[in-house]
Design a protein around this motif. Structure first.
Motif, PDB file in Angstrom:
ATOM      1  N   ASP A   1      14.362  -1.433  -9.239  1.00  0.00           N
ATOM      2  CA  ASP A   1      15.093  -1.512  -8.136  1.00  0.00           C
ATOM      3  C   ASP A   1      14.326  -1.894  -6.717  1.00  0.00           C
ATOM      4  N   SER A   2      13.641  -2.889  -7.361  1.00  0.00           N
ATOM      5  CA  SER A   2      12.335  -2.685  -5.660  1.00  0.00           C
ATOM      6  C   SER A   2      13.089  -3.382  -4.864  1.00  0.00           C
ATOM      7  N   GLU A   3      14.413  -3.095  -4.293  1.00  0.00           N
ATOM      8  CA  GLU A   3      15.637  -2.903  -3.312  1.00  0.00           C
ATOM      9  C   GLU A   3      15.321  -1.570  -2.866  1.00  0.00           C
ATOM     10  N   ASN A   4      15.103  -0.653  -3.218  1.00  0.00           N
ATOM     11  CA  ASN A   4      15.720   0.315  -3.218  1.00  0.00           C
ATOM     12  C   ASN A   4      14.202   1.299  -2.732  1.00  0.00           C
ATOM     13  N   LEU A   5      13.485   0.563  -3.088  1.00  0.00           N
ATOM     14  CA  LEU A   5      12.286   1.297  -2.569  1.00  0.00           C
ATOM     15  C   LEU A   5      11.856   0.616  -1.819  1.00  0.00           C
ATOM     16  N   VAL A   6      12.373  -0.558  -1.994  1.00  0.00           N
ATOM     17  CA  VAL A   6      11.441  -0.719   0.213  1.00  0.00           C
ATOM     18  C   VAL A   6      12.844  -0.863   1.437  1.00  0.00           C
TER      19      VAL A   6
ATOM     20  N   ASP B   1       1.032  -2.198   0.079  1.00  0.00           N
ATOM     21  CA  ASP B   1       0.296   0.253   0.193  1.00  0.00           C
ATOM     22  C   ASP B   1       0.992   1.324  -0.188  1.00  0.00           C
ATOM     23  N   LEU B   2       1.676   1.010   0.953  1.00  0.00           N
ATOM     24  CA  LEU B   2       2.711   2.386   0.828  1.00  0.00           C
ATOM     25  C   LEU B   2       3.751   2.226   0.137  1.00  0.00           C
ATOM     26  N   LEU B   3       3.678   1.729  -1.096  1.00  0.00           N
ATOM     27  CA  LEU B   3       4.707   1.944  -2.357  1.00  0.00           C
ATOM     28  C   LEU B   3       3.816   2.044  -3.343  1.00  0.00           C
ATOM     29  N   ALA B   4       2.483   2.246  -3.490  1.00  0.00           N
ATOM     30  CA  ALA B   4       1.509   2.054  -4.321  1.00  0.00           C
ATOM     31  C   ALA B   4       0.901   3.612  -4.081  1.00  0.00           C
ATOM     32  N   THR B   5       0.949   4.150  -3.245  1.00  0.00           N
ATOM     33  CA  THR B   5       1.025   5.249  -3.041  1.00  0.00           C
ATOM     34  C   THR B   5       1.590   6.449  -2.741  1.00  0.00           C
ATOM     35  N   ALA B   6       2.676   5.725  -2.976  1.00  0.00           N
ATOM     36  CA  ALA B   6       4.524   6.631  -2.890  1.00  0.00           C
ATOM     37  C   ALA B   6       4.699   7.808  -1.764  1.00  0.00           C
ATOM     38  N   ILE B   7       3.617   7.171  -0.773  1.00  0.00           N
ATOM     39  CA  ILE B   7       3.059   8.144   0.563  1.00  0.00           C
ATOM     40  C   ILE B   7       4.634   9.083   1.002  1.00  0.00           C
ATOM     41  N   THR B   8       5.613   8.245   1.127  1.00  0.00           N
ATOM     42  CA  THR B   8       7.147   9.018   1.757  1.00  0.00           C
ATOM     43  C   THR B   8       7.771  10.215   0.455  1.00  0.00           C
ATOM     44  N   GLU B   9       6.941   9.994  -0.325  1.00  0.00           N
ATOM     45  CA  GLU B   9       6.708  11.379  -1.443  1.00  0.00           C
ATOM     46  C   GLU B   9       6.360  12.429  -1.100  1.00  0.00           C
ATOM     47  N   GLN B  10       4.523  12.164  -0.266  1.00  0.00           N
ATOM     48  CA  GLN B  10       4.096  12.879  -0.453  1.00  0.00           C
ATOM     49  C   GLN B  10       4.946  14.669   0.554  1.00  0.00           C
ATOM     50  N   SER B  11       4.411  15.654   0.124  1.00  0.00           N
ATOM     51  CA  SER B  11       4.576  16.682   0.707  1.00  0.00           C
ATOM     52  C   SER B  11       3.917  16.713   2.057  1.00  0.00           C
ATOM     53  N   GLU B  12       2.387  16.594   2.015  1.00  0.00           N
ATOM     54  CA  GLU B  12       1.538  16.882   3.229  1.00  0.00           C
ATOM     55  C   GLU B  12       1.504  16.035   4.614  1.00  0.00           C
TER      56      GLU B  12
END
Lengths: 224, 547
Positions: free
Chosen positions: B505-510, B295-306
């Motif tokens: 680079d799935s390892e880096n995503l994780v 879920d966290l990867l699909a939504t790219a949550i850590t790339e969000q600014s809010e």
């Protein structure tokens, strides 16, 4: 005057409305009702009424148990601070979730009711080892060890109640300290409490309050 | 299955009603001018035959027009259908799009299958991909407690061939993850049965795609190079055939536990996928599975600014909160309530589940999935019904009915016992929603945020699919923020799994997730209990001191 407070306090507890219950108590205090009278005439009768209702109700609502117990504990605690003399306690227990068990809410209901029933409760938390239960009971001078277990393997585990029983036996404490258990597995098998070496069990948190008070009296009579 | 009115975004196109008749079945579907009849039928129990994945090259999905206005025949159809058949109204369902209400006749439907296709709109869209030359097919699997979702990809072209979802057959062994692990503890026989059920279900779903969308099975299985599986910890443990004991150790709660397939060769043999690298996306912690990671990867949550909160509802509800620096994560036993199971008339979101309830002029009205006759409620149906009962004061905020219930419960339809709600159901729901709401408020408190700071709330998992957001907010299941900030993403776990499957680079995503995550074990947080009890009442989430 007290009658109308009793009525509105009972209504608030029945609706599990903590704010309303607190408001009734605060108004009673402002009207000059003593904290002692609030505990003994309002809070304790109300929790006993809820126990009676819940015992009879086959579809008893656990959410309401939690809320009722919390109201009783919170209001009692606030009133005890205001007592002119320290209250006379019935006895003292140590309570906790069994080794390996992280479920803490079951014991919370028991604690809430016991506090309102003038029993001192020492909460050891979750995942408590057998040694810690016994050591704490001895150092705190408690009459009862109460162990909550929500999973079969923590109820029957060798580091749980069975080990506590063995320690009580080894140290010759069986007359002085009784062992009470509760939690889901005991409901599925009403004889399970014997198998794990307990003296008593209760099907729900509120009736556990009564059961523990009886155990405390037993110990006090035996050792008197 | 998609509800056009769940989010404001999806209310784009006019939907037409199509009646589709076949020798054994007649049903109504809704489709717009951008949806092919094939895709619209794929989410129902009446599906067309096909062997090309909807490209129009196999000509197997023949369907007869009866009435209505549709797009003119495509070039593909002119190549595949005899002129006289075309003139008599024969078309290819994969090319056919409605322009009005109408009726169709499907003489030879596909054999009945328990597997249905997903709405792919919230699945992963590769912006670029790394072509693979050998064993080009890849499979992404979300192994859920009640549903299994999977998709088949051609990794060479970066194209998704098809998706499927179906009920996890393990459900027969207890809906609750812990019940199932208890069953697991009973002995090797049961453990093995559960392991085999999950493994067989996955390959069944895959074979359903191969039979119908590709027209051949063994040659494609032979060309599968990778299978990646995400799921909650319990499901992955069972899939791997491991003993669930390590999940019961409190010390494993906050650290990641490793799920390892011990018999990968025999699994490849059983699946007939000799070249497949069968991989498990590892759980984040003892009770936080790789479904949340996905879920966290699909939504790219850590790339969000809010600040963003994400909740994946299920037997274990996993919650994450991104505050811009730290990704707070925890899980709570939602209880089977959110899977619609454990409640007297509860069921998962299958055909016949009451998924929406409204009250019009004092009369109860409800909608079931696939418009089948009601067999019970799924979670969203309970949310609606309980909210309506509270709203008209038949049910008090304490969870007690204003008037004592008869032994037949409160019935939406007096003549149908499957529409009854009992006091115990309300209780179970209250505790499940309080556990969830308390966890949300605990994470907010730990991050120093209030619910008004939340820029978005993402609801992942199939639970959100039919959920009426205002009702969920009124009962205190979700924080009371404006519904425009809430997005429902039923397939996020599968989308994240696809992202991992296709990225080099799935390892880096994780790693990016691991470096930000802070796992909280709520059993060790004293205030959590207080919050739980404060959230039991059936009313909006209480206002916190820091709000």
């Amino acid at each position: 005057m007290l009658e109308s407070y009793i009525r509105s306090y009972n209504d608030a507890v029945f609706e599990t409305d903590k704010e309303a219950a607190m408001a009734v108590v605060n108004k009673a205090l402002a009207d000059g009702v003593t904290p002692e009278n609030i505990v003994f005439r309002l809070i304790i009768p109300a929790i006993e009424m809820m126990m009676a209702i819940i015992e009879k109700d086959p579809d008893a609502n656990l959410a309401q148990h939690f809320m009722t117990a919390q109201i009783a504990a919170d209001v009692t605690e606030k009133m005890l601070e205001k007592f002119s003399q320290p209250p006379e306690v019935i006895g003292r227990i140590v309570i906790g979730a069994a080794h390996g068990d992280l479920h803490s809410l079951g014991k919370r209901i028991v604690s809430g009711c016991l506090k309102a029933l003038m029993v001192e409760v020492i909460d050891l938390g979750v995942n408590v080892s057998a040694e810690r239960f016994v050591d704490a009971a001895v150092s705190e001078n408690a009459q009862v060890i109460a162990i909550s277990a929500m999973m079969v393997h923590t109820a029957t585990g060798e580091n749980g109640s069975q080990r506590v029983r063995a320690l009580l036996q080894e140290r010759g404490l069986e007359q002085k300290i009784k062992l009470a258990v509760g939690g889901a597995p005991y409901r599925f098998d009403p004889e399970l409490y014997r198998k794990v070496g307990a003296d008593a069990w209760a099907a729900d948190g509120v009736t556990a309050g009564k059961m523990i008070v009886n155990l405390i009296r037993e110990v006090k009579n035996d050792t008197a | 299955m998609k509800q056009p009115n769940v989010t404001s975004e999806s209310k784009t196109e006019e939907f037409f009603k199509l009646t589709v008749k076949s020798p054994g079945q007649t049903l109504q579907i809704a489709a717009n001018s951008t949806t092919s009849v094939r895709l619209a039928l794929d989410t129902t129990s009446l599906r067309v035959r096909a062997a090309c994945g909807g490209l129009g090259t196999c000509g197997a999905c023949l369907i007869q027009l009866v009435c209505g206005d549709f797009n003119p025949p495509t070039v593909t159809e002119r190549q595949r259908i005899l002129p006289e058949d075309l003139a008599s109204g024969m078309r290819l369902a994969c090319q056919l799009r409605p322009r009005s209400n109408g009726e169709l006749f499907l003489e030879y439907p596909a054999p009945h299958s328990e597997w249905k296709s997903l709405d792919a709109s919230d699945l992963y869209e590769p912006s670029h991909h790394y072509p693979v030359d050998h064993h080009v097919y890849g499979v992404a699997v979300d192994l859920g407690t009640t549903q299994i979702r999977l998709s088949l990809w051609n990794r060479k072209t970066g194209r998704r061939i098809a998706t499927r979802y179906g009920i996890n057959p393990q459900i027969a062994y207890g809906a609750d993850v812990l019940t199932r692990l208890d069953a697991d503890r009973l002995g090797d026989f049961d453990k093995n049965t559960l392991t085999q059920l999950a493994r067989k279900a996955i390959i069944d779903g895959l074979r359903d795609i191969l039979c119908r969308d590709m027209g051949e099975v063994s040659p494609i299985l032979n060309e599968i190079g990778k299978v990646l599986i995400v799921g909650n910890t319990a499901m992955l443990t069972l899939f791997c055939g491991e003993n669930g004991d390590n999940l019961y150790q409190p010390e494993n709660w906050q650290q990641s536990i490793h799920c390892q397939l011990t018999d990968v060769d025999s699994l490849k043999l059983a699946w007939r996928t000799p070249h497949a690298n069968i991989a498990i996306a590892q759980p984040l912690a003892g009770f936080i599975g790789s479904d949340l990671l996905a879920d966290l990867l699909a939504t790219a949550i850590t790339e969000q600014s809010e600040p963003i909160m994400l909740a994946d509802f299920g037997t274990n509800t996993e919650i994450a909160l991104w505050d811009g620096r730290t990704l707070w994560a925890t899980s709570v036993p939602g209880g089977p309530a959110f899977e619609g199971i454990g409640l007297r008339n509860g069921m998962s979101g299958e055909a016949g589940a009451i998924s929406k309830v409204i009250k019009v002029d004092g009369a109860w009205q409800y909608q079931t999935i696939s418009n089948a006759s009601p067999r019970g409620f799924c979670a969203s149906g309970y949310v609606d019904a309980i909210a309506m009962l509270v709203n008209d004061q038949s049910l008090k905020a304490s969870g007690r009915f204003a008037e004592p219930l008869s032994t037949s419960g409160f019935r939406l339809d007096a003549d149908n016992a499957h529409t009854a709600i009992y006091g115990g159901d309300v209780d179970l729901f209250q505790r499940a929603k309080a556990a969830t709401a308390a966890a949300m408020s605990q994470l907010l408190a730990m991050s120093g945020l209030s619910k008004n700071d939340l820029h978005k709330l993402w609801i992942c998992g199939c639970f959100g699919q039919h959920l009426n957001l205002p009702n969920a907010i009124a009962l205190g299941l979700l924080p009371d923020i404006i519904t425009e900030r809430i997005r429902v993403l039923p397939n996020a776990s599968l989308a994240g799994c696809e992202k991992l499957l296709l990225n080099q680079d799935s390892e880096n995503l994780v790693k990016a997730i691991y470096s930000r995550i802070h796992v909280i074990n709520l059993s060790c947080v004293a205030e959590y209990e207080e919050r739980f009890i404060n959230n039991l009442l059936l009313k909006p989430m209480p206002i916190e001191e820091h709000d």
